[in-house]
Enzyme design. Structure first.
Site, PDB file in Angstrom:
ATOM      1  N   TYR A  25      -1.806  10.499  47.572  1.00 57.77           N
ATOM      2  CA  TYR A  25      -1.822   9.749  46.312  1.00 57.77           C
ATOM      3  C   TYR A  25      -0.983   8.467  46.375  1.00 57.77           C
ATOM      4  CZ  TYR A  25      -3.675  14.046  44.197  1.00 57.77           C
ATOM      5  OH  TYR A  25      -4.439  15.134  43.886  1.00 57.77           O
ATOM      6  N   HIS A  30      -2.505   4.781  40.079  1.00 55.04           N
ATOM      7  CA  HIS A  30      -1.833   5.711  39.169  1.00 55.04           C
ATOM      8  C   HIS A  30      -0.377   5.956  39.577  1.00 55.04           C
ATOM      9  CE1 HIS A  30      -2.813   7.874  35.624  1.00 55.04           C
ATOM     10  NE2 HIS A  30      -3.024   9.076  36.121  1.00 55.04           N
ATOM     11  N   TYR A  82       1.957  17.185  39.310  1.00 53.01           N
ATOM     12  CA  TYR A  82       0.875  16.268  39.004  1.00 53.01           C
ATOM     13  C   TYR A  82       1.082  15.619  37.633  1.00 53.01           C
ATOM     14  CZ  TYR A  82      -1.396  18.081  43.136  1.00 53.01           C
ATOM     15  OH  TYR A  82      -1.676  18.420  44.432  1.00 53.01           O
ATOM     16  N   ASN A  84      -0.433  15.270  34.864  1.00 50.81           N
ATOM     17  CA  ASN A  84      -0.637  15.952  33.582  1.00 50.81           C
ATOM     18  C   ASN A  84       0.404  17.023  33.297  1.00 50.81           C
ATOM     19  OD1 ASN A  84      -1.515  17.793  35.477  1.00 50.81           O
ATOM     20  ND2 ASN A  84      -3.464  18.236  34.462  1.00 50.81           N
ATOM     21  N   ASN A 130      -2.516  10.703  30.931  1.00 46.67           N
ATOM     22  CA  ASN A 130      -2.131  12.114  30.960  1.00 46.67           C
ATOM     23  C   ASN A 130      -0.627  12.317  31.101  1.00 46.67           C
ATOM     24  OD1 ASN A 130      -4.743  13.110  30.684  1.00 46.67           O
ATOM     25  ND2 ASN A 130      -5.115  13.110  32.885  1.00 46.67           N
TER      26      ASN A 130
END
Length: 204
Positions: A25, A30, A82, A84, A130
């Site tokens: 990631y 993000h 993560y 969220n 999120n």
């Protein structure tokens, strides 16, 4: 003091870089909040270390003082979960350090702001983000500060969810270090100059 294993920090700020953990990631749009947190940690001359809660990596120090001296006491955090699920670790750290919601700064990507632009504000909704939604739920408030780092809207009909979870373009990668540096400057300005002065300087 790099390690957040002892005590509480009355009067400290909690600065949270939002992102997803793991190398797969790391280059995503993000994860720009992580990048800004890394830049701030480098300004402290320290690397992140695991907090004893096991749910975040942290750095403690002072930011915003002239020439790097003095300044405001801060806890920089990168949640180890993560996006969220961000709220849980943030709430845990806020309780551990006894930091009220009005002294929390979230640094995050923002679809509705053009790339290479940023905005600073306090409060508001989550706008479909999120990480912000999770923070608002866990803190039972949205009245924290936000440094909103623009990533722009996806081209054509690309799904926004896949866009944020994709790497920056080659052209964007060239400009990204300057954007990250400016976002870190905005965090330091919030700590020392307050919201109105910071908005006047950076919300353009």
């Amino acid at each position: 003091m790099n390690d957040a294993s002892t005590g509480s920090e009355s009067g400290a700020w909690l600065v949270v870089g939002l992102g997803n953990p793991g190398p797969s990631y790391a280059g995503h749009r993000h994860n720009v909040g992580y990048r800004v947190a890394d830049e701030l940690a480098s300004r402290l001359g320290s690397g992140f270390r695991p907090h004893k809660s096991g749910r975040a990596d942290v750095v403690e120090g002072r930011l915003g003082g002239p020439g790097g001296i003095g300044g405001e006491r801060v806890v920089l955090a990168r949640p180890r979960c993560y996006m969220n699920e961000t709220g849980g670790p943030v709430s845990t750290l806020a309780k551990f350090y006894k930091i009220p919601v009005e002294r929390i700064i979230a640094v995050h990507d923002e679809l509705d702001i053009a790339f290479d632009t940023l905005r600073v504000k306090r409060g508001g909704g989550d706008n479909g983000h999120n990480g912000l939604r999770s923070m608002r739920r866990s803190l039972d408030s949205g009245e924290f500060y936000r440094v909103r780092v623009g990533i722009g809207r996806p081209p054509g009909r690309q799904d926004p969810a896949s866009f944020v979870l994709s790497d920056y373009s080659s052209a964007e990668r060239k400009a990204l270090p300057f954007q990250v540096d400016r976002a870190a400057d905005a965090v330091e300005s919030l700590l020392t100059e307050g919201l109105e002065a910071t908005q006047s300087r950076f919300n353009s």
